[in-house]
Design an enzyme around this catalytic site. Structure first.
Site, PDB file in Angstrom:
ATOM      1  N   THR A   5      75.061 166.263 -23.614  1.00 18.91           N
ATOM      2  CA  THR A   5      74.565 166.476 -24.921  1.00 18.91           C
ATOM      3  C   THR A   5      73.326 166.164 -25.055  1.00 18.91           C
ATOM      4  O   THR A   5      72.704 166.368 -23.816  1.00 18.91           O
ATOM      5  CB  THR A   5      75.102 165.786 -26.083  1.00 18.91           C
ATOM      6  OG1 THR A   5      74.832 166.332 -26.889  1.00 18.91           O
ATOM      7  CG2 THR A   5      74.740 164.144 -26.215  1.00 18.91           C
ATOM      8  N   ASN A   6      72.597 166.618 -25.851  1.00 20.69           N
ATOM      9  CA  ASN A   6      71.165 166.409 -26.311  1.00 20.69           C
ATOM     10  C   ASN A   6      70.683 164.947 -27.671  1.00 20.69           C
ATOM     11  O   ASN A   6      71.622 165.052 -28.233  1.00 20.69           O
ATOM     12  CB  ASN A   6      70.620 167.739 -26.337  1.00 20.69           C
ATOM     13  CG  ASN A   6      70.966 167.924 -27.846  1.00 20.69           C
ATOM     14  OD1 ASN A   6      71.115 168.474 -28.674  1.00 20.69           O
ATOM     15  ND2 ASN A   6      71.738 169.122 -27.212  1.00 20.69           N
ATOM     16  N   ARG A   7      69.946 164.821 -27.682  1.00 19.66           N
ATOM     17  CA  ARG A   7      68.979 164.470 -28.778  1.00 19.66           C
ATOM     18  C   ARG A   7      68.652 165.038 -30.222  1.00 19.66           C
ATOM     19  O   ARG A   7      68.714 164.213 -30.980  1.00 19.66           O
ATOM     20  CB  ARG A   7      67.477 163.921 -27.974  1.00 19.66           C
ATOM     21  CG  ARG A   7      67.213 163.316 -27.268  1.00 19.66           C
ATOM     22  CD  ARG A   7      65.956 161.712 -26.611  1.00 19.66           C
ATOM     23  NE  ARG A   7      65.357 161.782 -25.210  1.00 19.66           N
ATOM     24  CZ  ARG A   7      66.133 160.794 -25.133  1.00 19.66           C
ATOM     25  NH1 ARG A   7      66.451 160.067 -25.652  1.00 19.66           N
ATOM     26  NH2 ARG A   7      65.924 160.623 -23.746  1.00 19.66           N
ATOM     27  N   SER A   8      69.348 165.786 -30.600  1.00 18.19           N
ATOM     28  CA  SER A   8      69.324 166.442 -32.076  1.00 18.19           C
ATOM     29  C   SER A   8      70.610 165.360 -32.894  1.00 18.19           C
ATOM     30  O   SER A   8      71.225 164.988 -32.422  1.00 18.19           O
ATOM     31  CB  SER A   8      70.055 167.682 -31.752  1.00 18.19           C
ATOM     32  OG  SER A   8      70.169 167.996 -33.483  1.00 18.19           O
TER      33      SER A   8
END
Ligand code: CTP
Length: 424
Positions: free
Chosen positions: A220-223
């Site tokens: 995933t990512n940091r959003s």
């Protein structure tokens, strides 16, 4: 906890009716939050409510006179009758009765006019919201259910009580919802009256997608989803029907939103294609993964002690797909994307605007402190397909959301609403 100013509440006159339930103490906190958010709050306490809470409490948090009987404020000043009942009703932008007892629900359902609160509700032309609070078995009784149904038939909005522990120690549906829920209900009702987007359907995406490696792991990512949620809330404040397509997170769900939870980029693509086909606007605030594992293992991957090689394959670009489809279908009328960059912000954002056929790209340099993933503030430049670009200073994600929604509303001004005939 303090509340920031909320545009849709600023200078609105809210009449808060408090009736005789143990939950009346929560109404004081609610009156305080409404006032902090910018509303002028006129409180009416019924005689039974004054047994649970004092008028002084409400005077202190609202800074305004509190009404306790037909002829006098709690401060003892006698009022001309037109001020005391018709005046309150005429000046109100919204009436919320919270908590509403079974007794007052019955009186309101049958047009009783024997106290200031009932008379004010009868005389009012503004939206009326009712938040019942009582023992669960009372709320489920046939008589209360019939009266609640009658209130709805009369055009009042009933905010469903929550399930939880009651003052009696029993658990059931009858608890006054939390302050944030009541605030959300008020925002949505005012938005429908005053907002530029009433009768519009806005689809918003939020959060980082999750691309599964196996049943327990994902990329995933940091959003955080905060910017997308703020946009959804602002669209609700503007009166829109809002579909929020989001990945799992801990954020409070805005009251009245249609929430569609998804995990992967593929699931988000399918949801966006479905919900945006007839929508007025799509705002892609989600951080969609550009790659996913080529294969998702059926069982948990076991460690081998050796290097693990993953093959990642590209996902579909959702915004670009909708942009292409719009060239044929004309829907959604407005298309907004984001550009999360760490260098060459404007150049990269301009190229995304063109490649994805968007009307606006909201560009942010996610490497700056106070901007981007996880922060409560953002620093953005809004690029438009007409070539203009407006840089906004660091501000809350709610303020950024307002700037975006204003542009969406301005673009939609020339587009007829679904039930309006096209001008000929
Ligand atoms: N986006 C999308 N589908 C993808 C990737 C991105 O719809 N598979 C959308 C995002 O929601 C955002 C915009 O496209 O509104 C730009 O996303 P961003 O991650 O900044 O750029 P990318 O297009 O992924 O390009 P790059 O990774 O090269 O910066």
């Amino acid at each position: 906890m303090t509340v920031e100013r909320i545009s849709i509440l600023e200078y609105k006159r809210i009449v808060l009716g408090v009736t005789g339930s143990i939950a009346a103490y929560k109404a004081a906190d609610f009156a305080s939050k409404l006032t902090q958010a910018g509303a002028d709050v006129d409180v009416i306490l019924t005689e039974a409510a004054t047994r649970f809470v004092t008028a002084l409490t409400f005077e202190a948090v609202t800074g305004r006179a509190v009404y306790t009987d037909l002829w006098r404020t709690a401060g003892g000043e006698s009022l001309p009758t037109h001020v005391a009942h018709v005046g309150l009703a005429e000046g109100a932008d919204l009436i919320l009765i919270a908590p509403a007892t079974a007794q007052h629900i019955a009186k309101l359902a049958h047009g009783f006019a024997d106290d200031l609160l009932c008379i004010t509700a009868l005389a009012a032309k503004c939206p009326i919201l009712i938040a019942p609070a009582m023992d669960g078995s009372m709320y489920e009784s046939a008589a209360v259910a019939a009266n609640v149904a009658r209130l709805r038939e009369l055009g009042m909005e009933v905010i469903e009580p929550e399930v939880g522990r009651m003052a009696s120690g029993m658990v059931g549906r009858g608890r006054l919802p939390e302050v944030w829920t009541l605030l959300g209900a008020v925002r949505r009702a005012l938005g429908r009256e005053w907002g530029a987007l009433h009768d519009r359907h806005i689809v918003v995406t939020a959060g980082g997608t999750r691309e599964a490696l196996d049943p327990v792991r994902f990329i995933t990512n940091r959003s955080s989803g905060k910017q997308g949620y703020a946009i959804a809330q602002t669209a609700l404040d503007s009166g829109a029907h809002v579909t929020l397509i989001a990945t799992p997170n801990e954020l409070p769900v805005p009251y009245g939103v249609e929430l569609v939870l998804v995990e992967s980029a593929q699931e988000m693509l399918e949801a966006v294609l479905t919900y945006s086909a007839e929508a007025d606007a799509l705002i892609m605030a989600a951080a969609v993964a550009d790659y996913r594992p080529e294969e998702t293992a059926e069982h948990k991957l076991k460690k081998t002690g050796k290097a693990l090689q993953l093959t990642l394959v590209p996902t579909v670009d959702i915004l670009a797909t909708v942009g292409e489809r719009r060239l044929q279908t004309g829907r959604p009328h407005v298309l907004v994307g984001f550009a999360a960059e760490t260098r060459d912000l404007l150049k990269n954002a301009r190229s995304k605007l063109e490649k994805k056929h968007a009307d606006y790209i909201v560009a942010n340099d996610v490497s700056q402190p106070g901007a981007g993933f996880g922060a409560d503030t953002n620093i953005v430049t809004i690029l438009s397909a007409d070539g203009s670009a407006i840089s906004l200073p660091q501000q809350t994600k709610s303020a950024v959301a307002e700037a975006i929604i204003q542009r969406v509303a301005a673009r939609l001004q020339t587009v007829p609403r679904r039930h309006e005939p096209d001008e000929c």
